[in-house]
Design a protein around this motif. Structure first.
Motif, mmCIF file in Angstrom:
data_model
loop_
_atom_site.group_PDB
_atom_site.id
_atom_site.type_symbol
_atom_site.label_atom_id
_atom_site.label_comp_id
_atom_site.label_asym_id
_atom_site.label_seq_id
_atom_site.Cartn_x
_atom_site.Cartn_y
_atom_site.Cartn_z
ATOM 1 N N ALA A 148 23.319 75.129 10.956
ATOM 2 C CA ALA A 148 22.512 74.128 11.641
ATOM 3 C C ALA A 148 22.636 74.348 13.143
ATOM 4 O O ALA A 148 23.707 74.660 13.651
ATOM 5 C CB ALA A 148 22.967 72.732 11.261
ATOM 6 N N ALA A 149 21.518 74.180 13.815
ATOM 7 C CA ALA A 149 21.478 74.385 15.264
ATOM 8 C C ALA A 149 20.644 73.275 15.885
ATOM 9 O O ALA A 149 19.833 72.647 15.204
ATOM 10 C CB ALA A 149 20.868 75.752 15.574
ATOM 11 N N PRO A 150 20.811 73.049 17.173
ATOM 12 C CA PRO A 150 19.972 72.042 17.828
ATOM 13 C C PRO A 150 18.503 72.465 17.810
ATOM 14 O O PRO A 150 18.177 73.613 18.082
ATOM 15 C CB PRO A 150 20.504 72.018 19.265
ATOM 16 N N VAL A 197 3.530 72.986 15.879
ATOM 17 C CA VAL A 197 2.806 72.905 14.604
ATOM 18 C C VAL A 197 1.416 72.318 14.833
ATOM 19 O O VAL A 197 0.421 72.812 14.296
ATOM 20 C CB VAL A 197 3.607 72.066 13.578
ATOM 21 N N ALA A 198 1.329 71.278 15.647
ATOM 22 C CA ALA A 198 0.034 70.657 15.942
ATOM 23 C C ALA A 198 -0.899 71.655 16.625
ATOM 24 O O ALA A 198 -2.084 71.732 16.299
ATOM 25 C CB ALA A 198 0.233 69.421 16.814
ATOM 26 N N ALA A 199 -0.363 72.438 17.551
ATOM 27 C CA ALA A 199 -1.182 73.427 18.256
ATOM 28 C C ALA A 199 -1.727 74.468 17.281
ATOM 29 O O ALA A 199 -2.883 74.894 17.400
ATOM 30 C CB ALA A 199 -0.368 74.092 19.358
ATOM 31 N N ARG A 200 -0.902 74.880 16.308
ATOM 32 C CA ARG A 200 -1.379 75.842 15.305
ATOM 33 C C ARG A 200 -2.527 75.261 14.497
ATOM 34 O O ARG A 200 -3.377 75.982 13.995
ATOM 35 C CB ARG A 200 -0.244 76.223 14.346
ATOM 36 N N ARG A 201 -2.562 73.960 14.365
ATOM 37 C CA ARG A 201 -3.602 73.285 13.590
ATOM 38 C C ARG A 201 -4.765 72.824 14.460
ATOM 39 O O ARG A 201 -5.668 72.153 13.991
ATOM 40 C CB ARG A 201 -3.021 72.070 12.845
ATOM 41 N N GLY A 202 -4.712 73.127 15.758
ATOM 42 C CA GLY A 202 -5.804 72.774 16.653
ATOM 43 C C GLY A 202 -5.756 71.354 17.171
ATOM 44 O O GLY A 202 -6.748 70.851 17.687
ATOM 45 N N VAL A 203 -4.612 70.694 17.043
ATOM 46 C CA VAL A 203 -4.442 69.331 17.548
ATOM 47 C C VAL A 203 -3.924 69.428 18.980
ATOM 48 O O VAL A 203 -2.902 70.060 19.231
ATOM 49 C CB VAL A 203 -3.458 68.524 16.672
ATOM 50 N N ALA A 204 -4.618 68.802 19.907
ATOM 51 C CA ALA A 204 -4.272 68.938 21.320
ATOM 52 C C ALA A 204 -3.128 68.013 21.751
ATOM 53 O O ALA A 204 -2.357 68.348 22.629
ATOM 54 C CB ALA A 204 -5.498 68.671 22.189
ATOM 55 N N THR A 205 -3.012 66.840 21.151
ATOM 56 C CA THR A 205 -2.045 65.848 21.616
ATOM 57 C C THR A 205 -1.197 65.351 20.455
ATOM 58 O O THR A 205 -1.704 65.106 19.362
ATOM 59 C CB THR A 205 -2.762 64.636 22.241
ATOM 60 N N VAL A 206 0.096 65.193 20.724
ATOM 61 C CA VAL A 206 1.019 64.610 19.757
ATOM 62 C C VAL A 206 1.744 63.491 20.471
ATOM 63 O O VAL A 206 2.284 63.680 21.560
ATOM 64 C CB VAL A 206 2.044 65.649 19.246
ATOM 65 N N SER A 243 9.172 69.324 20.416
ATOM 66 C CA SER A 243 8.573 70.640 20.712
ATOM 67 C C SER A 243 8.080 71.313 19.446
ATOM 68 O O SER A 243 7.006 71.925 19.433
ATOM 69 C CB SER A 243 9.604 71.538 21.402
ATOM 70 N N LEU A 244 8.859 71.184 18.372
ATOM 71 C CA LEU A 244 8.465 71.776 17.103
ATOM 72 C C LEU A 244 7.182 71.124 16.580
ATOM 73 O O LEU A 244 6.260 71.816 16.138
ATOM 74 C CB LEU A 244 9.598 71.624 16.086
ATOM 75 N N ALA A 245 7.088 69.803 16.670
ATOM 76 C CA ALA A 245 5.885 69.087 16.227
ATOM 77 C C ALA A 245 4.674 69.508 17.054
ATOM 78 O O ALA A 245 3.572 69.691 16.523
ATOM 79 C CB ALA A 245 6.103 67.579 16.319
ATOM 80 N N ARG A 246 4.864 69.672 18.367
ATOM 81 C CA ARG A 246 3.759 70.116 19.224
ATOM 82 C C ARG A 246 3.292 71.526 18.845
ATOM 83 O O ARG A 246 2.094 71.811 18.836
ATOM 84 C CB ARG A 246 4.180 70.071 20.684
ATOM 85 N N THR A 303 19.410 68.224 14.452
ATOM 86 C CA THR A 303 20.143 69.404 14.010
ATOM 87 C C THR A 303 19.478 69.937 12.754
ATOM 88 O O THR A 303 19.197 69.166 11.835
ATOM 89 C CB THR A 303 21.618 69.047 13.724
ATOM 90 N N GLY A 304 19.179 71.241 12.742
ATOM 91 C CA GLY A 304 18.516 71.826 11.572
ATOM 92 C C GLY A 304 18.088 73.242 11.855
ATOM 93 O O GLY A 304 18.663 73.932 12.687
ATOM 94 N N SER A 305 17.051 73.669 11.161
ATOM 95 C CA SER A 305 16.501 75.019 11.315
ATOM 96 C C SER A 305 15.032 74.899 11.687
ATOM 97 O O SER A 305 14.238 74.378 10.901
ATOM 98 C CB SER A 305 16.650 75.818 10.012
ATOM 99 N N ALA A 306 14.673 75.395 12.849
ATOM 100 C CA ALA A 306 13.279 75.336 13.301
ATOM 101 C C ALA A 306 12.378 76.164 12.375
ATOM 102 O O ALA A 306 11.239 75.783 12.119
ATOM 103 C CB ALA A 306 13.158 75.824 14.731
#
Length: 113
Positions: free
Chosen positions: A75-77, A87-96, A82-85, A108-111
């Motif tokens: 597990a890492a920080p 993923v959203a960008a990959r889906r074409g969503v501009a704002t989260v 940032s991860l949600a942004r 803590t986890g795996s990105a």
């Protein structure tokens, strides 16, 4: 290591090989098609996205195989915001938007996973 563990690791190696080979061939084919497609062609963006998705699938496969092999990534920080942004960008969503009151949501986890 027990015989059961040896068999499981061998099966994971075979599974990894059997999944990586067609994935690598698909990625090579799509990347080649992307490279020879003119930038203005409407198919260029689709091919680029397919390349990114296939690359991501390869990373997920590697991470899962490592995890199943008992050598999972520690597990890492991870900044969940940032991860949600990303993923959203990959889906074409501009704002989260987040309700946590912060632009950063450390967990803590795996990105990759």
């Amino acid at each position: 290591m027990s015989t059961c563990d040896d068999r499981r690791l061998r099966d994971l190696a075979v599974l990894g090989h059997e999944l990586r080979n067609p994935l690598a061939a698909a990625l090579t084919g799509v990347a080649t098609a992307a490279a020879i497609t003119p930038a203005g062609d409407a198919r260029a963006a689709l091919l680029e996205r397919a390349c990114r998705d296939l690359d991501r699938l390869g990373k997920l496969l590697d991470a899962y195989l490592v995890l199943l092999g008992g050598k999972g990534p520690g597990a890492a920080p991870v900044d969940l915001a940032s991860l949600a942004r990303a993923v959203a960008a990959r889906r074409g969503v501009a704002t989260v938007a987040f309700r946590a009151g912060s632009e950063s949501l450390p967990v803590t986890g795996s990105a990759v996973l």
